[in-house]
Write a protein that holds these residues in place. Structure first.
Motif, PDB file in Angstrom:
ATOM      1  N   ASN A 135      -6.912  -8.290   1.256  1.00 35.36           N
ATOM      2  CA  ASN A 135      -6.905  -8.521   2.700  1.00 35.36           C
ATOM      3  C   ASN A 135      -6.933  -7.209   3.480  1.00 35.36           C
ATOM      4  N   PHE A 136      -6.253  -6.192   2.974  1.00 33.82           N
ATOM      5  CA  PHE A 136      -6.328  -4.886   3.638  1.00 33.82           C
ATOM      6  C   PHE A 136      -7.748  -4.328   3.594  1.00 33.82           C
ATOM      7  N   LYS A 137      -8.436  -4.543   2.489  1.00 31.37           N
ATOM      8  CA  LYS A 137      -9.807  -4.047   2.364  1.00 31.37           C
ATOM      9  C   LYS A 137     -10.730  -4.767   3.336  1.00 31.37           C
ATOM     10  N   ILE A 138     -10.521  -6.083   3.476  1.00 30.98           N
ATOM     11  CA  ILE A 138     -11.342  -6.832   4.432  1.00 30.98           C
ATOM     12  C   ILE A 138     -11.064  -6.360   5.856  1.00 30.98           C
ATOM     13  N   TYR A 188      -8.068   0.824   4.550  1.00 31.74           N
ATOM     14  CA  TYR A 188      -8.245   1.289   3.170  1.00 31.74           C
ATOM     15  C   TYR A 188      -7.008   2.005   2.629  1.00 31.74           C
ATOM     16  N   LYS A 189      -6.296   2.653   3.489  1.00 39.78           N
ATOM     17  CA  LYS A 189      -5.108   3.364   3.018  1.00 39.78           C
ATOM     18  C   LYS A 189      -4.078   2.395   2.461  1.00 39.78           C
ATOM     19  N   ASN A 190      -3.793   1.315   3.213  1.00 36.66           N
ATOM     20  CA  ASN A 190      -2.854   0.307   2.725  1.00 36.66           C
ATOM     21  C   ASN A 190      -3.436  -0.453   1.532  1.00 36.66           C
ATOM     22  N   ALA A 191      -4.743  -0.598   1.514  1.00 37.24           N
ATOM     23  CA  ALA A 191      -5.377  -1.275   0.382  1.00 37.24           C
ATOM     24  C   ALA A 191      -5.167  -0.473  -0.906  1.00 37.24           C
ATOM     25  N   VAL A 192      -5.332   0.839  -0.813  1.00 38.51           N
ATOM     26  CA  VAL A 192      -5.098   1.689  -1.996  1.00 38.51           C
ATOM     27  C   VAL A 192      -3.646   1.569  -2.450  1.00 38.51           C
ATOM     28  N   HIS A 193      -2.730   1.574  -1.507  1.00 39.48           N
ATOM     29  CA  HIS A 193      -1.313   1.459  -1.852  1.00 39.48           C
ATOM     30  C   HIS A 193      -1.021   0.128  -2.538  1.00 39.48           C
ATOM     31  N   ALA A 194      -1.575  -0.956  -2.017  1.00 35.86           N
ATOM     32  CA  ALA A 194      -1.315  -2.281  -2.582  1.00 35.86           C
ATOM     33  C   ALA A 194      -1.902  -2.392  -3.993  1.00 35.86           C
ATOM     34  N   SER A 245     -10.363  -1.000  -8.231  1.00 38.82           N
ATOM     35  CA  SER A 245     -10.457  -1.474  -6.846  1.00 38.82           C
ATOM     36  C   SER A 245      -9.859  -0.452  -5.883  1.00 38.82           C
ATOM     37  N   ALA A 246      -8.769   0.185  -6.300  1.00 38.59           N
ATOM     38  CA  ALA A 246      -8.171   1.216  -5.457  1.00 38.59           C
ATOM     39  C   ALA A 246      -9.113   2.406  -5.296  1.00 38.59           C
ATOM     40  N   ALA A 247      -9.828   2.767  -6.374  1.00 39.99           N
ATOM     41  CA  ALA A 247     -10.786   3.872  -6.296  1.00 39.99           C
ATOM     42  C   ALA A 247     -11.932   3.547  -5.342  1.00 39.99           C
ATOM     43  N   SER A 248     -12.355   2.294  -5.342  1.00 36.83           N
ATOM     44  CA  SER A 248     -13.412   1.891  -4.412  1.00 36.83           C
ATOM     45  C   SER A 248     -12.949   2.023  -2.961  1.00 36.83           C
ATOM     46  N   ASP A 308     -14.375   4.492   0.083  1.00 34.08           N
ATOM     47  CA  ASP A 308     -14.687   4.059   1.442  1.00 34.08           C
ATOM     48  C   ASP A 308     -13.865   4.823   2.470  1.00 34.08           C
ATOM     49  N   MET A 309     -12.731   5.328   2.037  1.00 39.94           N
ATOM     50  CA  MET A 309     -11.867   6.094   2.926  1.00 39.94           C
ATOM     51  C   MET A 309     -12.323   7.551   3.038  1.00 39.94           C
ATOM     52  N   LYS A 310     -13.430   7.902   2.348  1.00 42.57           N
ATOM     53  CA  LYS A 310     -13.983   9.257   2.347  1.00 42.57           C
ATOM     54  C   LYS A 310     -13.021  10.257   1.704  1.00 42.57           C
ATOM     55  N   ASP A 311     -12.399   9.809   0.628  1.00 40.31           N
ATOM     56  CA  ASP A 311     -11.510  10.692  -0.134  1.00 40.31           C
ATOM     57  C   ASP A 311     -12.003  10.710  -1.586  1.00 40.31           C
ATOM     58  N   PRO A 312     -13.064  11.475  -1.870  1.00 36.58           N
ATOM     59  CA  PRO A 312     -13.644  11.441  -3.224  1.00 36.58           C
ATOM     60  C   PRO A 312     -12.698  11.972  -4.295  1.00 36.58           C
ATOM     61  N   LYS A 313     -11.870  12.925  -3.938  1.00 34.63           N
ATOM     62  CA  LYS A 313     -10.943  13.473  -4.933  1.00 34.63           C
ATOM     63  C   LYS A 313      -9.982  12.405  -5.428  1.00 34.63           C
TER      64      LYS A 313
END
Length: 424
Positions: free
Chosen positions: A46-49, A53-59, A85-88, A92-97
């Motif tokens: 749901n965060f990704k939708i 993205y930040k909260n999505a990575v955390h979840a 899924s977190a890497a995706s 999208d959050m523009k954090d390639p590292k």
């Protein structure tokens, strides 16, 4: 945490439910990891939708932690999916590292469950992101990991593409030593899984990389190795082109090198290696310098054979030295010769034999043992000494009176001489 929109609100509810499932109370002694993992995954989706993205990575990372817990019924494979899924979301959050880091963790979880093909898939995504970030060294390492995973699965044919990308990244990173090693590995792989013509291209690429680094000796060694290991390499188009390159560098002919670089065969190589071939230059440090003619004559004079007379004299000296050494080494050691056998020794032996026979005869007559040789010798010497003393006594007693008077007169004269000396 950002809150906005219906999806974000729904995501927050799932996130709170997941945290609640992990808590314990008086009537709940064990955390419910399975329920928490499901709630965290719903929150991440749901965060990704909602593009949070930040909260999505955390979840998703919280979901991966629950899946990887020993008390959870899930497997590390599910943890790898959550991390993927977190890497995706990180991408999208523009954090390639962060995205590359999460992908590596995901691949590690896949490998723990034996899902090497899934690990190859995510590692390829990470390698592509590294190439986009101009981090060619990390991209090369990731492609090498993919090749190893394919080889573990027995899928060597599928490892050709990532191996080519690893070579390209090594050339872009200017790590030509790694590029040479990877090209050698590619040559062996192509020899087993593809037609030999592709192996010829790999051999030509090795020569090009070695010449680009200015190591003519290594390039020549690589050419000889390929000619011995790859059947027909010397007579192939790639082999003849490699030989022409070596001859051009050896002779220092820049015009010939420019003519060779225009050959269309270079277009069939890996694009990065083809660029190296077109960029070859005849620099002063790369060309092979030959010795001048006078220097060659001087060096040949050092190893020229000696004149006939000098050789004869030297041979005579060597022969004399050999004879001296042989005589000194073969001469027997000197020993003292035994004394000659004299007539006296013969008389002594005869007397000894007679004494032995007499002793045996005496023993046979009397029944007593004869004295030993030492005892008989001692008795003989004692008798001789006694007889000598008696003879001396008899000689003194039997001397004439005239001689006795002369002796007395001599004694008186000596006494008179002594008295005269006292008076004076």
């Amino acid at each position: 945490m950002q809150r906005g929109g219906p999806k974000a609100a729904e995501a927050m509810k799932h996130l709170e439910a997941g945290e609640k499932a992990l808590k314990t109370s008086m009537f709940k002694w064990t955390p419910e990891y399975d329920i928490a993992a499901g709630e965290f995954e719903k929150a991440g989706l749901n965060f990704k939708i909602a593009k949070d993205y930040k909260n999505a990575v955390h979840a998703y990372r919280r979901a991966a932690e629950c899946h990887a817990h020993p008390k959870c019924s899930s497997t590390p494979f599910h943890a790898g999916k959550a991390l993927e899924s977190a890497a995706s979301c990180a991408k999208d959050m523009k954090d390639p590292k962060l995205s590359i880091e999460l992908i590596k963790e995901s691949a590690q979880n896949y490998r723990l469950t034996g899902k090497n093909l899934s690990a190859c898939s995510v590692l390829e995504k990470a390698a592509q992101q590294c190439e986009q970030q101009k981090d060619f060294t990390d991209a090369m390492e990731l492609y090498k990991d993919i090749v190893e995973l394919f080889e573990e699965e027995g899928k060597q044919r599928q490892s050709k593409r990532p191996l080519e990308r690893a070579i390209a990244c090594a050339v872009k990173a200017q790590d030509y030593q790694a590029a040479s090693q990877l090209l050698e590995r590619q040559s062996k792989l192509l020899l087993e899984t593809a037609t030999i013509a592709f192996a010829y291209q790999s051999g030509l690429s090795q020569v090009v990389v070695a010449l680009h680094t200015g190591d003519f000796v290594k390039a020549d060694r690589v050419f000889n190795t390929c000619a011995s290991e790859l059947n027909g390499f010397g007579s192939s188009e790639e082999g003849r082109l490699a030989s022409q390159l070596l001859e051009a560098f050896e002779s220092g002919d820049g015009l010939e090198l420019d003519s060779i670089k225009s050959n269309t065969i270079f277009k069939f190589l890996i694009p990065e290696v083809s660029s190296l071939a077109r960029g070859l230059k005849m620099d002063a440090t790369m060309a092979v310098e030959r010795a001048p003619a006078q220097e060659d004559q001087a060096r040949s004079a050092l190893f020229a054979p000696a004149p006939a007379k000098q050789q004869t004299d030297e041979a005579a000296k060597e022969k004399a030295a050999d004879e001296t050494n042989s005589s000194s080494t073969t001469a027997p050691p000197t020993t003292d010769a035994p004394p000659p056998y004299t007539e006296t020794d013969a008389h002594v032996e005869a007397a000894t034999d007679e004494m032995s026979k007499a002793a045996l005869a005496q023993q046979a007559d009397t029944g007593h043992a004869a004295p030993s040789y030492e005892e008989a010798n001692q008795d003989t010497m004692a008798k001789a000494a006694k007889e000598g003393g008696d003879a001396a006594t008899d000689a003194d007693a039997g001397a004439p009176p005239a001689q006795q008077n002369e002796q007395e007169d001599d004694d008186d004269e000596e006494e008179g001489g002594d008295e005269d000396d006292d008076i004076l």
